[in-house]
Design a protein around this motif. Structure first.
Motif, short mmCIF file in Angstrom:
data_model
loop_
_atom_site.label_atom_id
_atom_site.label_comp_id
_atom_site.label_asym_id
_atom_site.label_seq_id
_atom_site.Cartn_x
_atom_site.Cartn_y
_atom_site.Cartn_z
N THR A 2 0.85 -1.12 0.03
CA THR A 2 -0.23 -0.13 -0.13
C THR A 2 0.97 1.02 0.16
O THR A 2 1.65 1.33 0.64
CB THR A 2 -0.92 0.32 1.13
N MET A 4 2.04 4.51 1.04
CA MET A 4 1.99 6.03 2.25
C MET A 4 2.09 6.97 1.71
O MET A 4 2.87 6.94 1.40
CB MET A 4 2.02 4.95 3.30
N ASP A 20 -2.01 9.29 4.33
CA ASP A 20 -2.21 9.12 3.56
C ASP A 20 -2.57 7.35 3.23
O ASP A 20 -1.57 7.30 2.86
CB ASP A 20 -1.96 10.35 2.83
N LEU A 21 -3.18 7.10 3.40
CA LEU A 21 -3.10 5.36 2.98
C LEU A 21 -4.43 5.38 1.78
O LEU A 21 -5.63 5.14 2.32
CB LEU A 21 -3.77 4.90 3.38
N GLU A 22 -3.75 5.60 0.39
CA GLU A 22 -4.97 4.51 -0.02
C GLU A 22 -5.57 6.21 -0.17
O GLU A 22 -7.91 5.94 -0.68
CB GLU A 22 -5.51 3.18 -0.85
N ASN A 52 4.59 1.18 9.62
CA ASN A 52 4.45 0.23 9.96
C ASN A 52 3.48 -0.79 11.12
O ASN A 52 2.33 -1.20 11.19
CB ASN A 52 5.04 -1.06 9.03
N LEU A 55 -0.29 1.01 11.70
CA LEU A 55 -1.06 0.77 11.10
C LEU A 55 -2.61 0.05 11.93
O LEU A 55 -3.63 0.82 10.85
CB LEU A 55 -0.36 0.10 9.88
N ARG A 59 -5.97 4.10 12.35
CA ARG A 59 -7.32 3.74 11.68
C ARG A 59 -8.48 3.96 12.39
O ARG A 59 -9.44 4.50 11.67
CB ARG A 59 -7.60 2.32 10.67
#
Length: 123
Positions: A2, A4, A20-22, A52, A55, A59
């Motif tokens: 992914t 980042m 920012d993730l996706e 990591n 993560l 969220r």
């Protein structure tokens, strides 16, 4: 893997780090003290591994609404290209009490750069 992206933004508590993730944005600073600011995060032995590790927990801190993005620097000293020669020279002289080899090397590199520019301009 992914993609980042780390960014700085101005939150209610002041400057913060975001993740920012996706195209989903999170308040990384809420995930731990090691993300308090850019300098603290970058001083870690492995900044990417630190992100990591958090993560799953980051969220829980989504960024909602609008926020102001900030420049990607905070406490670091920033040197602009072309204006560092004198500052670099002074720093090297401060590092070695008498100038010594560092001063000779700096002078030689400066002369090489000067003459290279002169030769290119002559053609």
């Amino acid at each position: 893997m992914t993609a980042m992206h780390i960014f700085r933004f101005h939150g209610r508590q002041g400057p913060r780090l975001g993740l920012d993730l996706e195209n989903e944005r999170y308040d990384l600073s809420e995930a731990g003290r090691e993300f308090a600011d850019l300098s603290t995060w970058l001083a870690l032995s492995d900044p990417v591994a630190a992100v990591n590790e958090v993560l799953p927990s980051v969220r829980r801190f989504p960024l909602t609404g609008e926020f102001k993005l900030l420049a990607p620097l905070d406490l670091q000293e920033v040197w602009a290209c072309g204006v560092t020669y004198l500052r670099s020279k002074v720093a090297r002289m401060e590092e070695s009490e008498e100038g010594g080899i560092s001063m000779i090397r700096f002078t030689m590199l400066n002369a090489r750069n000067f003459f290279s520019r002169q030769l290119r301009g002559a053609w």
